[in-house]
Design a protein around this motif. Structure first.
Motif, mmCIF file in Angstrom:
data_model
loop_
_atom_site.group_PDB
_atom_site.id
_atom_site.type_symbol
_atom_site.label_atom_id
_atom_site.label_comp_id
_atom_site.label_asym_id
_atom_site.label_seq_id
_atom_site.Cartn_x
_atom_site.Cartn_y
_atom_site.Cartn_z
ATOM 1 N N HIS A 68 56.148 38.471 43.570
ATOM 2 C CA HIS A 68 57.247 37.691 43.005
ATOM 3 C C HIS A 68 56.886 36.226 43.192
ATOM 4 C CE1 HIS A 68 61.188 35.860 42.486
ATOM 5 N NE2 HIS A 68 61.461 36.924 41.747
ATOM 6 N N LYS A 69 57.148 35.430 42.190
ATOM 7 C CA LYS A 69 56.703 34.034 42.207
ATOM 8 C C LYS A 69 57.275 33.224 43.363
ATOM 9 C CE LYS A 69 60.194 32.604 38.868
ATOM 10 N NZ LYS A 69 60.925 31.488 39.409
ATOM 11 N N ASP A 70 58.386 33.646 43.936
ATOM 12 C CA ASP A 70 59.009 32.888 45.023
ATOM 13 C C ASP A 70 58.487 33.257 46.414
ATOM 14 O OD1 ASP A 70 60.605 31.539 43.180
ATOM 15 O OD2 ASP A 70 62.168 33.067 43.269
ATOM 16 N N MET A 71 57.604 34.255 46.500
ATOM 17 C CA MET A 71 57.110 34.704 47.809
ATOM 18 C C MET A 71 56.451 33.582 48.599
ATOM 19 S SD MET A 71 55.500 38.560 47.309
ATOM 20 C CE MET A 71 53.937 37.922 46.795
ATOM 21 N N PHE A 72 55.643 32.802 47.930
ATOM 22 C CA PHE A 72 54.880 31.782 48.646
ATOM 23 C C PHE A 72 55.741 30.580 49.026
ATOM 24 C CE2 PHE A 72 51.636 34.263 46.453
ATOM 25 C CZ PHE A 72 50.837 34.580 47.535
ATOM 26 N N SER A 73 56.659 30.194 48.165
ATOM 27 C CA SER A 73 57.539 29.078 48.528
ATOM 28 C C SER A 73 58.476 29.484 49.663
ATOM 29 C CB SER A 73 58.323 28.577 47.314
ATOM 30 O OG SER A 73 59.109 29.597 46.759
ATOM 31 N N GLU A 74 58.942 30.721 49.652
ATOM 32 C CA GLU A 74 59.786 31.218 50.744
ATOM 33 C C GLU A 74 58.981 31.301 52.040
ATOM 34 O OE1 GLU A 74 63.148 32.229 52.707
ATOM 35 O OE2 GLU A 74 63.025 31.560 50.630
ATOM 36 N N SER A 75 57.744 31.745 51.941
ATOM 37 C CA SER A 75 56.866 31.798 53.118
ATOM 38 C C SER A 75 56.660 30.404 53.695
ATOM 39 C CB SER A 75 55.504 32.395 52.750
ATOM 40 O OG SER A 75 55.639 33.700 52.300
ATOM 41 N N ALA A 76 56.395 29.451 52.833
ATOM 42 C CA ALA A 76 56.189 28.074 53.281
ATOM 43 C C ALA A 76 57.431 27.538 53.966
ATOM 44 C CB ALA A 76 55.804 27.189 52.097
ATOM 45 N N ALA A 77 58.598 27.841 53.429
ATOM 46 C CA ALA A 77 59.846 27.366 54.027
ATOM 47 C C ALA A 77 60.049 27.955 55.421
ATOM 48 C CB ALA A 77 61.029 27.714 53.119
ATOM 49 N N VAL A 78 59.823 29.250 55.567
ATOM 50 C CA VAL A 78 59.995 29.912 56.864
ATOM 51 C C VAL A 78 58.995 29.374 57.875
ATOM 52 C CG1 VAL A 78 59.768 32.123 58.092
ATOM 53 C CG2 VAL A 78 60.995 32.026 55.918
ATOM 54 N N LEU A 79 57.737 29.265 57.480
ATOM 55 C CA LEU A 79 56.698 28.811 58.403
ATOM 56 C C LEU A 79 56.852 27.347 58.769
ATOM 57 C CD1 LEU A 79 53.678 30.732 56.901
ATOM 58 C CD2 LEU A 79 54.901 31.249 59.016
ATOM 59 N N SER A 80 57.271 26.538 57.813
ATOM 60 C CA SER A 80 57.491 25.126 58.086
ATOM 61 C C SER A 80 58.677 24.936 59.029
ATOM 62 C CB SER A 80 57.725 24.385 56.773
ATOM 63 O OG SER A 80 57.994 23.036 57.006
ATOM 64 N N LYS A 81 59.738 25.679 58.760
ATOM 65 C CA LYS A 81 60.946 25.588 59.587
ATOM 66 C C LYS A 81 60.662 25.999 61.030
ATOM 67 C CE LYS A 81 65.639 27.441 59.870
ATOM 68 N NZ LYS A 81 66.605 28.348 59.250
ATOM 69 N N SER A 82 59.844 27.005 61.209
ATOM 70 C CA SER A 82 59.546 27.490 62.555
ATOM 71 C C SER A 82 58.297 26.830 63.154
ATOM 72 C CB SER A 82 59.385 29.009 62.551
ATOM 73 O OG SER A 82 58.392 29.406 61.644
ATOM 74 N N LEU A 83 57.751 25.846 62.440
ATOM 75 C CA LEU A 83 56.589 25.072 62.905
ATOM 76 C C LEU A 83 55.358 25.944 63.182
ATOM 77 C CD1 LEU A 83 58.420 22.625 65.340
ATOM 78 C CD2 LEU A 83 57.780 22.206 62.966
ATOM 79 N N LEU A 84 55.210 27.016 62.423
ATOM 80 C CA LEU A 84 54.065 27.905 62.619
ATOM 81 C C LEU A 84 52.877 27.578 61.724
ATOM 82 C CD1 LEU A 84 55.846 31.338 63.032
ATOM 83 C CD2 LEU A 84 54.599 30.072 64.760
ATOM 84 N N LEU A 85 53.116 26.812 60.662
ATOM 85 C CA LEU A 85 52.023 26.447 59.769
ATOM 86 C C LEU A 85 52.405 25.162 59.063
ATOM 87 C CD1 LEU A 85 49.297 27.732 58.875
ATOM 88 C CD2 LEU A 85 50.481 28.599 56.886
ATOM 89 N N SER A 86 51.530 24.188 59.102
ATOM 90 C CA SER A 86 51.814 22.919 58.448
ATOM 91 C C SER A 86 51.418 22.984 56.992
ATOM 92 C CB SER A 86 51.040 21.800 59.152
ATOM 93 O OG SER A 86 49.665 21.967 58.956
ATOM 94 N N ALA A 87 51.819 21.993 56.236
ATOM 95 C CA ALA A 87 51.469 21.941 54.806
ATOM 96 C C ALA A 87 49.966 21.922 54.602
ATOM 97 C CB ALA A 87 52.107 20.717 54.158
ATOM 98 N N GLY A 88 49.229 21.383 55.569
ATOM 99 C CA GLY A 88 47.782 21.345 55.481
ATOM 100 C C GLY A 88 47.120 22.638 55.899
ATOM 101 N N GLY A 89 47.904 23.585 56.438
ATOM 102 C CA GLY A 89 47.366 24.879 56.821
ATOM 103 C C GLY A 89 46.920 24.982 58.264
ATOM 104 N N GLY A 90 47.020 23.881 59.027
ATOM 105 C CA GLY A 90 46.539 23.906 60.404
ATOM 106 C C GLY A 90 47.390 24.703 61.351
ATOM 107 N N GLY A 91 48.681 24.550 61.259
ATOM 108 C CA GLY A 91 49.581 25.314 62.104
ATOM 109 C C GLY A 91 49.622 24.819 63.528
#
Length: 93
Positions: A68-91
């Motif tokens: 589903h096209k929203d899977m990745f944006s939702e993943s980014a939101a969850v990971l960003s909110k929980s500080l598990l992965l940065s926009a650059g991918g470093g985490g």
């Protein structure tokens, strides 16, 4: 591999994710859905970076069962909110 990644990503980011709430899940079962989500996204990023011909990217979108096209944006939101992965991918972990 794409169908498995998409399936688990859909389960971790879609409406089904509410079923994953377990009292003391991480403590009792060593189950951390956010860390699992981060691991799956890291796999996507690593395979994507090595996919010179675009076969992996094409296969992701062709998975009619789970993609589903929203899977990745939702993943980014969850990971960003929980500080598990940065926009650059470093985490953080």
């Amino acid at each position: 591999i794409v169908i498995y990644l998409n399936y688990f990503l859909k389960f971790l980011t879609g409406p089904e994710r509410k079923q994953l709430r377990v009292k003391q899940g991480e403590k009792r079962f060593r189950f951390n859905p956010r860390a699992l989500l981060r691991g799956i996204i890291v796999i996507y990023l690593n395979v994507y970076s090595a996919d010179v011909k675009g076969v992996f990217s094409k296969a992701i979108g062709e998975d009619a069962r789970s993609f589903h096209k929203d899977m990745f944006s939702e993943s980014a939101a969850v990971l960003s909110k929980s500080l598990l992965l940065s926009a650059g991918g470093g985490g953080q972990r």
